[in-house]
Design a protein around this motif. Structure first.
Motif, PDB file in Angstrom:
ATOM      1  N   GLU A  45       2.391   6.270  -6.772  1.00 37.95           N
ATOM      2  CA  GLU A  45       0.579   7.565  -7.672  1.00 37.95           C
ATOM      3  C   GLU A  45       1.413   8.824  -7.405  1.00 37.95           C
ATOM      4  O   GLU A  45       1.139  10.088  -7.624  1.00 37.95           O
ATOM      5  N   LYS A  46       2.127   8.923  -5.656  1.00 36.47           N
ATOM      6  CA  LYS A  46       2.497  10.468  -5.279  1.00 36.47           C
ATOM      7  C   LYS A  46       2.922  10.885  -7.143  1.00 36.47           C
ATOM      8  O   LYS A  46       3.747  11.701  -7.469  1.00 36.47           O
ATOM      9  N   ASN A  50       1.959   0.202 -10.874  1.00 42.27           N
ATOM     10  CA  ASN A  50       0.717   0.394  -9.818  1.00 42.27           C
ATOM     11  C   ASN A  50      -0.227  -0.627 -10.006  1.00 42.27           C
ATOM     12  O   ASN A  50      -0.422  -1.491  -9.058  1.00 42.27           O
ATOM     13  N   GLN A 103       0.971  -1.233   0.362  1.00 38.70           N
ATOM     14  CA  GLN A 103      -0.299  -0.171  -0.010  1.00 38.70           C
ATOM     15  C   GLN A 103       0.701   1.093  -0.124  1.00 38.70           C
ATOM     16  O   GLN A 103       0.487   2.326  -0.301  1.00 38.70           O
ATOM     17  N   LYS A 104       2.267   1.494   0.679  1.00 35.40           N
ATOM     18  CA  LYS A 104       3.464   2.376   0.826  1.00 35.40           C
ATOM     19  C   LYS A 104       3.760   2.555  -0.479  1.00 35.40           C
ATOM     20  O   LYS A 104       3.583   3.337  -1.350  1.00 35.40           O
ATOM     21  N   SER A 116       0.979   4.458  -2.369  1.00 34.51           N
ATOM     22  CA  SER A 116       0.518   5.684  -2.461  1.00 34.51           C
ATOM     23  C   SER A 116       2.247   6.372  -2.656  1.00 34.51           C
ATOM     24  O   SER A 116       1.629   7.033  -3.772  1.00 34.51           O
ATOM     25  N   THR A 117       3.603   5.721  -3.159  1.00 32.06           N
ATOM     26  CA  THR A 117       4.012   6.431  -3.730  1.00 32.06           C
ATOM     27  C   THR A 117       4.098   6.401  -4.835  1.00 32.06           C
ATOM     28  O   THR A 117       4.430   7.344  -5.274  1.00 32.06           O
TER      29      THR A 117
END
Length: 203
Positions: free
Chosen positions: A27-28, A136, A20-21, A24-25
């Motif tokens: 996606e950023k 992703n 999940q991290k 998230s990374t």
């Protein structure tokens, strides 16, 4: 077994959190890349407009230059001067005009190169964005697999606990039944012994 499964569940939870991290990374990173691409696209649009105007001005300048040359040559333009001062001014004007044309041409070349560089940059960024999206999606698939494994472990432990609890209950019932039978046999033996004693006393 429950402790072993609980340990496995903990590992799976940690894996899921890491995935999940990572998602998230990425996606950023994709968001930052999107912003960069947006800014670069604005620069591309600006450069295209500036380049179009420069080329239009340059074309108009060339056309005027061609028309003036067809009417009279540079030499005739200078020789037709009324005096030396006018001839000098005309020579300076021609020099400045030639310099301006050269500058305009160089600016067109410079902006064209800048535009090509921005186009190349945005092309690289698009590839990078696609790569991030693919990564992703891969991580999302892996995450779903990890979650499925975790759910399977949870179902397994629940199923085993229910089965073992049912077996324990069954064994407890069997134990109670045996205890009851033993108690009946003891009572029967005591009753028989008491009866035998009473009969012997009566005789």
């Amino acid at each position: 077994k429950e402790k072993t499964v609980a340990s496995q569940l903990k590992i799976q939870t940690e894996k899921i959190q890491l995935k999940q991290k990572l998602i998230s990374t990425t996606e950023k990173q994709a968001k930052v890349l999107n912003n960069d691409m947006y800014i670069n696209q604005i620069n591309i649009n600006r450069l295209k407009k500036e380049l179009a105007l420069l080329k239009e001005d340059y074309a108009e300048m060339i056309l005027k230059s061609y028309k003036s040359r067809s009417e009279q040559s540079r030499a005739m333009f200078l020789l037709s001067s009324q005096n030396f001062l006018q001839a000098y001014k005309r020579a300076q004007y021609m020099k400045q005009y030639a310099s301006y044309r050269k500058t305009q041409g160089e600016e067109i070349q410079s902006k064209s190169k800048e535009l090509i560089d921005y186009n190349d940059k945005i092309g690289v960024q698009k590839v990078e964005k696609q790569k991030l999206i693919a990564e992703n999606e891969k991580e999302r698939v892996e995450l779903e697999k990890e979650k499925n494994v975790q759910q399977e472990l949870q179902r397994s432990i629940k199923k085993d606990k229910k089965q073992i609890a049912a077996e324990i209950k069954k064994k407890q019932q069997e134990t109670r039944n045996i205890d009851n039978q033993i108690q009946k046999l003891i009572r029967a033996a005591i009753a028989a012994a008491n009866k035998k004693t009473a009969t012997a006393v009566a005789k």
